[in-house]
Design an enzyme around this catalytic site. Structure first.
Site, PDB file in Angstrom:
ATOM      1  CG  HIS A 314     -11.719 -41.551  41.035  1.00 39.44           C
ATOM      2  ND1 HIS A 314     -10.605 -41.584  40.246  1.00 39.44           N
ATOM      3  CD2 HIS A 314     -12.786 -41.739  40.214  1.00 39.44           C
ATOM      4  CE1 HIS A 314     -10.978 -41.781  38.989  1.00 39.44           C
ATOM      5  NE2 HIS A 314     -12.291 -41.882  38.947  1.00 39.44           N
ATOM      6  CG  ASP A 376     -20.710 -42.685  39.415  1.00 36.23           C
ATOM      7  OD1 ASP A 376     -21.221 -42.051  38.488  1.00 36.23           O
ATOM      8  OD2 ASP A 376     -19.944 -43.641  39.255  1.00 36.23           O
TER       9      ASP A 376
HETATM   10  N1  ACO Z   1     -15.563 -46.279  51.690  1.00 34.17           N
HETATM   11  C1  ACO Z   1     -14.736 -46.674  52.703  1.00 34.17           C
HETATM   12  N2  ACO Z   1     -13.429 -46.923  52.521  1.00 34.17           N
HETATM   13  C2  ACO Z   1     -12.928 -46.776  51.292  1.00 34.17           C
HETATM   14  C3  ACO Z   1     -13.722 -46.372  50.209  1.00 34.17           C
HETATM   15  C4  ACO Z   1     -15.087 -46.115  50.438  1.00 34.17           C
HETATM   16  N3  ACO Z   1     -15.896 -45.734  49.444  1.00 34.17           N
HETATM   17  N4  ACO Z   1     -12.955 -46.312  49.099  1.00 34.17           N
HETATM   18  C5  ACO Z   1     -11.728 -46.671  49.463  1.00 34.17           C
HETATM   19  N5  ACO Z   1     -11.696 -46.949  50.789  1.00 34.17           N
HETATM   20  C6  ACO Z   1     -10.517 -47.291  51.605  1.00 34.17           C
HETATM   21  C7  ACO Z   1     -10.090 -48.725  51.397  1.00 34.17           C
HETATM   22  O1  ACO Z   1     -10.710 -49.612  52.306  1.00 34.17           O
HETATM   23  C8  ACO Z   1      -8.608 -48.616  51.592  1.00 34.17           C
HETATM   24  O2  ACO Z   1      -8.354 -48.525  52.994  1.00 34.17           O
HETATM   25  P1  ACO Z   1      -6.986 -49.163  53.613  1.00 34.17           P
HETATM   26  O3  ACO Z   1      -5.866 -48.392  52.987  1.00 34.17           O
HETATM   27  O4  ACO Z   1      -7.124 -48.951  55.073  1.00 34.17           O
HETATM   28  O5  ACO Z   1      -6.986 -50.605  53.224  1.00 34.17           O
HETATM   29  C9  ACO Z   1      -8.255 -47.256  51.000  1.00 34.17           C
HETATM   30  O6  ACO Z   1      -9.459 -46.480  51.132  1.00 34.17           O
HETATM   31  C10 ACO Z   1      -7.858 -47.295  49.523  1.00 34.17           C
HETATM   32  O7  ACO Z   1      -8.841 -48.018  48.834  1.00 34.17           O
HETATM   33  P2  ACO Z   1      -8.558 -48.843  47.524  1.00 34.17           P
HETATM   34  O8  ACO Z   1      -9.661 -49.839  47.304  1.00 34.17           O
HETATM   35  O9  ACO Z   1      -7.160 -49.369  47.548  1.00 34.17           O
HETATM   36  O10 ACO Z   1      -8.629 -47.707  46.446  1.00 34.17           O
HETATM   37  P3  ACO Z   1      -8.777 -47.949  44.910  1.00 34.17           P
HETATM   38  O11 ACO Z   1      -8.123 -46.810  44.253  1.00 34.17           O
HETATM   39  O12 ACO Z   1      -8.318 -49.316  44.503  1.00 34.17           O
HETATM   40  O13 ACO Z   1     -10.371 -47.949  44.680  1.00 34.17           O
HETATM   41  C11 ACO Z   1     -12.576 -47.217  44.260  1.00 34.17           C
HETATM   42  C12 ACO Z   1     -11.073 -46.884  44.176  1.00 34.17           C
HETATM   43  C13 ACO Z   1     -12.857 -48.575  43.624  1.00 34.17           C
HETATM   44  C14 ACO Z   1     -13.354 -46.165  43.482  1.00 34.17           C
HETATM   45  C15 ACO Z   1     -12.986 -47.224  45.761  1.00 34.17           C
HETATM   46  O14 ACO Z   1     -12.718 -45.962  46.345  1.00 34.17           O
HETATM   47  C16 ACO Z   1     -14.458 -47.601  45.978  1.00 34.17           C
HETATM   48  O15 ACO Z   1     -14.771 -48.802  46.045  1.00 34.17           O
HETATM   49  N6  ACO Z   1     -15.385 -46.584  46.058  1.00 34.17           N
HETATM   50  C17 ACO Z   1     -16.788 -46.855  46.213  1.00 34.17           C
HETATM   51  C18 ACO Z   1     -17.416 -47.185  44.853  1.00 34.17           C
HETATM   52  C19 ACO Z   1     -17.498 -45.990  43.933  1.00 34.17           C
HETATM   53  O16 ACO Z   1     -17.963 -44.919  44.314  1.00 34.17           O
HETATM   54  N7  ACO Z   1     -17.059 -46.197  42.644  1.00 34.17           N
HETATM   55  C20 ACO Z   1     -17.137 -45.150  41.621  1.00 34.17           C
HETATM   56  C21 ACO Z   1     -15.771 -44.726  41.152  1.00 34.17           C
HETATM   57  S1  ACO Z   1     -15.918 -43.397  40.018  1.00 34.17           S
HETATM   58  C22 ACO Z   1     -16.371 -44.057  38.546  1.00 34.17           C
HETATM   59  O17 ACO Z   1     -16.098 -45.185  38.232  1.00 34.17           O
HETATM   60  C23 ACO Z   1     -17.083 -43.166  37.625  1.00 34.17           C
END
Ligand code: ACO
Length: 441
Positions: A314, A376
């Site tokens: 998140h 979620d």
């Molecule tokens: N699985 C694996 N790796 C992940 C995940 C994941 N679900 N989420 C983040 N990461 C990793 C990224 O690859 C990144 O790694 P790095 O630092 O080595 O490059 C690091 O964690 C940070 O990720 P970001 O994308 O920079 O985090 P951001 O805050 O921008 O994204 C998000 C948050 C979009 C929710 C992301 O965690 C994601 O895509 N999750 C999966 C989709 C999801 O569950 N969305 C629902 C969110 S809640 C809602 O909207 C109600």
């Protein structure tokens, strides 16, 4: 925005190239980290700021929702989400978010009646549904029909009148369950069911979704209660992508119904509200696959693969998502109190989810990046368990979040200092050059 000068301190920024410095005010919010007011930065230093995805930038002030990602706290108008889920109803929470205070009994009664009486759709709006392809995703239908409302309610276009704004907000909240349920009915070739005035907001939605001319739907109180909890937990979440989209679209004084349609479009993405559907698809894929859970986790960690563990991570919560905690508890309650609600298939899905959760939470990659299950991860399992079809998950999220969208829109439109949203960019393209005639390229 009014700032209390007595409570404001400053930060000094120096441009090391020119040696010029500027002292900027720091705004003290009532809760949360202090914020640098950078509005005079460009005028005084000729500098812009770069913050893709607005990870550290406040785009507005707000008095509606507060969340602390490190502590895993969420409050609506100061009230903790855990208390609202226990004590409140969705419609009372809607009043709280929109009006700013918990209603008296008479305020709540009046608000409930207003919402209920506006739940019918004009018969002309019904025709919009039949314009969609029969296999359309209900979210696609919802984006279209909510956008189309802008053509019907011209009298709500005086967005500068607070009473008019509240009326438009209530109208959207009222019509959303009907649009949501009808999107499903149309996509499944079922006749539309009209709302009833003797049902609560959530009961009415379930009735419009599941009642059949041949088979009367009796609302199960446990199912209605579970949906109520999901709806309260999703009602607002401060400046998330879809809410920011609604604010950005309506900052040009655009029609509120069209702006909310833009919010629905943003919510649909799997990185946002579409994640609840994506979680179940991922779990179903895991169940039918020969591959182990470990292999999915390894894929999610592999940077050359775009796959992510859906329902993990998140932008703000770096400890745990308080909504996930509530919904996780509910998952177990549904499982233990209603055997019929949790089918064998869904029980397997829940077990798989819990196993995946345990393995990811013990994995160094997820620990280091503070990736915890978000709301979620569990909400999809509950919705499946209570009979909600997969492609309706995000629609239900949109129905709940409409309350947040209209509350945030109302707040923004009532703020005389709000401006059209117009971010800057860091241009990295070609420098100025002369046009090359075709025969010289
Ligand atoms: N699985 C694996 N790796 C992940 C995940 C994941 N679900 N989420 C983040 N990461 C990793 C990224 O690859 C990144 O790694 P790095 O630092 O080595 O490059 C690091 O964690 C940070 O990720 P970001 O994308 O920079 O985090 P951001 O805050 O921008 O994204 C998000 C948050 C979009 C929710 C992301 O965690 C994601 O895509 N999750 C999966 C989709 C999801 O569950 N969305 C629902 C969110 S809640 C809602 O909207 C109600």
């Amino acid at each position: 925005m009014s700032t209390d000068k007595d409570r404001v301190n400053t930060v000094t920024i120096t441009d090391n190239q020119t040696g010029n410095s500027i002292e900027l005010d720091i705004i003290e919010p009532t809760q949360g980290d202090r914020i640098i007011d950078i509005q005079s930065l460009h005028n005084k230093l000729g500098l812009f700021t770069y913050d893709p995805g607005f990870t550290v930038t406040a785009s507005c002030w707000s008095k509606i929702t507060y969340l602390d990602g490190e502590k895993g706290e969420l409050q609506y108008r100061g009230y903790p989400i855990e208390q609202l889920v226990e004590e409140s109803s969705f419609i009372e929470t809607a009043f709280l978010l929109l009006c700013g205070h918990l209603p008296s009994q008479s305020e709540l009664d009046e608000f409930s009646v207003e919402i209920t009486k506006d739940s019918l759709l004009q018969e002309e709006i019904k025709r919009f549904f039949s314009g969609f392809h029969s296999n359309a995703h209900p979210m696609a239908i919802m984006v279209g029909v909510v956008g189309a409302l802008s053509a019907f309610y011209h009298k709500y276009l005086d967005i500068h009148d607070p009473i008019n704004r509240k009326d438009a907000a209530k109208l959207l909240i009222a019509k959303m369950p009907t649009i949501a349920a009808w999107s499903y009915r149309y996509a499944n070739g079922l006749p539309f069911v009209y709302p009833r005035h003797d049902y609560t907001y959530v009961e009415n939605f379930l009735h419009m979704m599941f009642d059949l001319p041949t088979d009367k739907y009796i609302v199960d109180p446990l199912i209605a209660q579970a949906l109520e909890v999901i709806m309260i937990s999703h009602a607002d979440h401060e400046q998330n992508a879809s809410t920011s989209t609604v604010r950005l679209a309506s900052s040009s004084e655009a029609n509120p119904f069209a702006s909310v349609a833009a919010g629905i479009a943003s919510l649909w993405g799997p990185a946002h509200g579409g994640a609840n559907e994506a979680v179940i698809r991922m779990l179903q894929d895991m169940m039918s696959s020969e591959k182990s859970i470990e292999s999915y986790i390894e894929r999610a960690k592999d940077k050359s693969d775009s796959f992510r563990l859906m329902g993990f991570g998140h932008r703000i919560y770096k400890n745990y998502d308080p909504r996930a905690k509530i919904i996780r508890k509910l998952c177990h309650r549904i499982g233990s109190e209603s055997e019929s609600a949790l089918s064998v298939e869904n029980k397997k899905l829940l077990d798989m989810a819990l196993k995946l959760e345990g393995m990811a939470l013990a994995d160094e990659y997820f620990i280091k990046r503070k990736l915890y299950p978000n709301v979620d991860f569990y909400s999809g399992i509950i919705m499946l368990s209570i009979g909600i079809p997969l492609n309706m998950f995000t629609v239900i999220f949109a129905m709940a979040r409409t309350v947040g969208w209209v509350s945030q829109w109302n707040e923004m439109m009532g703020d005389d200092s709000s401006k059209i949203s117009r971010p800057r960019q860091c241009y990295l393209g070609a420098t100025k050059r002369d046009y090359i005639p075709m025969d010289e390229r």
